[in-house]
Write an enzyme that holds these catalytic residues in place. Structure first.
Site, PDB file in Angstrom:
ATOM      1  CD1 TRP A  46      -1.978   3.653   7.884  1.00 19.78           C
ATOM      2  CD2 TRP A  46      -0.693   4.913   6.808  1.00 19.78           C
ATOM      3  NE1 TRP A  46      -1.926   3.375   6.664  1.00 19.78           N
ATOM      4  CE2 TRP A  46      -0.971   3.778   6.422  1.00 19.78           C
ATOM      5  CE3 TRP A  46       0.177   5.690   5.998  1.00 19.78           C
ATOM      6  CZ2 TRP A  46      -0.690   3.504   4.731  1.00 19.78           C
ATOM      7  CZ3 TRP A  46       0.148   5.537   4.865  1.00 19.78           C
ATOM      8  CH2 TRP A  46       0.034   4.389   4.184  1.00 19.78           C
ATOM      9  CB  SER A  47      -5.333   6.955  11.789  1.00 21.05           C
ATOM     10  OG  SER A  47      -6.289   7.103  13.094  1.00 21.05           O
ATOM     11  CG  ASP A  49       1.282   5.502  11.977  1.00 22.09           C
ATOM     12  OD1 ASP A  49       2.628   4.835  11.707  1.00 22.09           O
ATOM     13  OD2 ASP A  49       0.154   4.598  11.821  1.00 22.09           O
ATOM     14  CE1 TYR A  96      -0.130   1.565   1.932  1.00 22.35           C
ATOM     15  CE2 TYR A  96      -2.250   1.795   1.057  1.00 22.35           C
ATOM     16  CZ  TYR A  96      -1.236   1.517   2.463  1.00 22.35           C
ATOM     17  OH  TYR A  96      -1.779   1.094   2.957  1.00 22.35           O
ATOM     18  N   GLY A 185      -4.291  -2.189  13.823  1.00 19.83           N
ATOM     19  CA  GLY A 185      -2.858  -1.472  13.752  1.00 19.83           C
ATOM     20  C   GLY A 185      -2.138  -3.103  14.043  1.00 19.83           C
ATOM     21  CG  ASP A 187      -1.118  -4.230   9.483  1.00 22.33           C
ATOM     22  OD1 ASP A 187      -1.927  -3.686  10.147  1.00 22.33           O
ATOM     23  OD2 ASP A 187      -0.681  -3.421   8.092  1.00 22.33           O
ATOM     24  CD1 TRP A 373       1.238  -5.775  12.288  1.00 23.99           C
ATOM     25  CD2 TRP A 373       2.023  -5.448  14.602  1.00 23.99           C
ATOM     26  NE1 TRP A 373       2.590  -4.349  12.718  1.00 23.99           N
ATOM     27  CE2 TRP A 373       1.551  -4.342  13.979  1.00 23.99           C
ATOM     28  CE3 TRP A 373       2.148  -5.342  16.417  1.00 23.99           C
ATOM     29  CZ2 TRP A 373       2.087  -2.759  15.024  1.00 23.99           C
ATOM     30  CZ3 TRP A 373       2.644  -4.157  17.029  1.00 23.99           C
ATOM     31  CH2 TRP A 373       2.183  -3.194  16.107  1.00 23.99           C
ATOM     32  CD  GLU A 416       6.903  -1.039   9.921  1.00 22.36           C
ATOM     33  OE1 GLU A 416       6.453  -1.230   8.978  1.00 22.36           O
ATOM     34  OE2 GLU A 416       8.082  -1.291   7.767  1.00 22.36           O
TER      35      GLU A 416
END
Length: 463
Positions: A46-47, A49, A96, A185, A187, A373, A416
């Site tokens: 992931w970018s 991340d 995924y 990011g 979501d 989030w 997380e």
């Protein structure tokens, strides 16, 4: 209740145990060229991340931190975008969703210059990468120069920023816009509820949510939200991933995304100087972005920045942690910085009272301490706030936040995200950026106490 400002700093022995645990997570999640956020829930690269992970990896292996960024930038599209996922061909398609056969980047993305030999997603994530690259360089400048690290990443980072400030200036006001809730990011932030009402969700039987195989439904986005995410992604794919003003059902200017772009533009100026290029254009762009951020997203009534719905051309009346992240931006007008500090410690976010700032206002109508989030505290946003607090003169609050984050990381097995009041673990465990940012906070704590460890260079954040 004892104030967090009175909480003792963990002992050196505690720090050593925590460092070993964090290092173990990153070693376990390493694939040979990059680090997955988690082996089960997020089995690809992931970018943003990878950017945060590189910041932590530099304390273990500068070479591996460089490789983390280089592998991500190696999947960059010709139009400059850095995709939010780089897929591993070794991972089964059903592990995924959305998987490579959904995004079809090498074919649907061909008009935008997607790489032919690497499958990626077609959307982006926040631009932390230039900041990460500079911090990795500063961890060992001699090793960086010997490998030509900065010259290898500079042109790609310039193209990335050019894409965000060019094709993604969908509002015409100078800020980068995001066209999918996954892009900022955060979501399922309540900030997206209003804009998402315009989106007809994909039919439930047209896709399968693999995320629920690894996480509790009560902690994940709802099926309704997920159906809308799928619809937006498929529509964007079917357009050839074209960025055309007035064609997106969802387009928002997010203060966290643009604050990170500003700080990364300042970092890019330093990278430019380190490669013999002219840093002045990057500093000038950072100044323009800062002015646009204040003009378009600042809400005096809320004492923080808000997201802007580009389609409706109006601020979104939801208060998320994204609106506090601009504390990392150097040179904010003093009255704005003071208002942000007051809001961060006020009843909405309670920094100095609760362990970590929530992702959404405690008093907000949609607050949920467990659901992704919509309330839980995340380590990356709190890491950014910790730096912003130092930049604008609140070191004691920053020290308390750092201590609370270290405590929460260890107690939650590097979760997380966590409940913002109890710090109870939520989401998956052994999470990549939680472990990485723990290493960075430990290094900063060690440097501050004289126990050794590299100091963190200032890029509009802190020394």
């Amino acid at each position: 209740m004892t104030s967090l400002l009175e909480t003792p700093v963990p002992t050196a022995a505690d720090h050593l145990t925590l460092r070993r645990g964090a290092a173990r997570v990153l070693l376990t999640n390493w694939t040979g060229s990059s680090t997955v956020p988690s082996r089960g829930l997020y089995p690809h690269q992931w970018s943003w991340d990878s950017a945060f992970i590189a910041i932590g990896l530099r304390h273990l292996s500068v070479r591996r931190a460089q490789r983390e960024l280089e592998s991500l930038l190696g999947a960059q599209w010709a139009d400059g975008r850095v995709p939010h996922i780089v897929f591993s061909p070794a991972v089964p398609l059903d592990a995924y969703f959305p998987s490579p056969d959904f995004w079809r980047s090498s074919t649907a993305g061909a008009p935008a210059g997607a790489p032919a030999g690497t499958e990626t997603s077609g959307i982006v994530q926040p631009p932390v990468h230039a900041l990460a690259a500079w911090l990795v360089h500063e961890a060992d400048p001699e090793a960086s120069r010997s490998r030509g690290f900065l010259p290898r990443v500079y042109d790609r980072l310039v193209a990335w920023h050019d894409y965000l400030t060019g094709a993604r200036d969908l509002g015409g006001g100078g800020l980068a816009a995001m066209v999918h809730p996954w892009e900022p990011g955060m979501d399922n932030s309540p900030c997206w509820d209003g804009p998402l009402r315009r989106v007809e969700p994909a039919a439930p039987g047209s896709y399968r949510r693999a995320d629920l195989d690894h996480g509790q439904a009560s902690e994940r986005p709802t099926d309704l939200d997920y159906g809308r995410y799928v619809r937006l992604a498929s529509d964007y794919r079917d357009s050839g991933y074209a960025d055309v003003r007035g064609t997106h059902a969802f387009a928002v200017e997010d203060p966290c995304v643009n604050a990170l772009l500003i700080v990364s533009e300042h970092a890019l100026a330093r990278i430019a100087a380190g490669t013999g290029a002219d840093p002045a254009p990057h500093e000038a762009r950072a100044e323009r972005l800062t002015a646009a951020l204040v003009e378009r997203l600042w809400s005096p009534a809320d004492g923080m920045f808000l997201c802007r719905d580009v389609v409706g051309d109006e601020l979104i009346p939801e208060r998320s942690v994204a609106g506090l992240v601009p504390l990392i931006v150097p040179g904010l007008p003093r009255h704005i910085a003071d208002a942000l500090l007051d809001t961060a410690s006020g009843p909405g976010f309670r920094l100095g009272d609760v362990p970590m700032a929530p992702s959404y206002d405690f008093a907000g109508h949609a607050f949920d301490p467990s659901r992704y989030w919509r309330g839980p505290a995340w380590f990356n946003t709190n890491w950014l706030l910790e730096r912003g607090l130092r930049l604008y003169g609140r070191p004691r609050t920053a020290d308390a936040l750092r201590t609370a984050m270290l405590d929460a990381a260890g107690a939650s097995a590097f979760a997380e995200y966590v409940d913002p009041v109890t710090a109870e673990a939520r989401g998956t465990r052994a999470f990549g950026w939680t472990a990485a940012l723990t290493l960075d906070l430990l290094a900063a704590a060690g440097s501050a106490s004289g126990d050794g460890g590299p100091s963190t260079p200032s890029i509009g954040v802190r020394t």
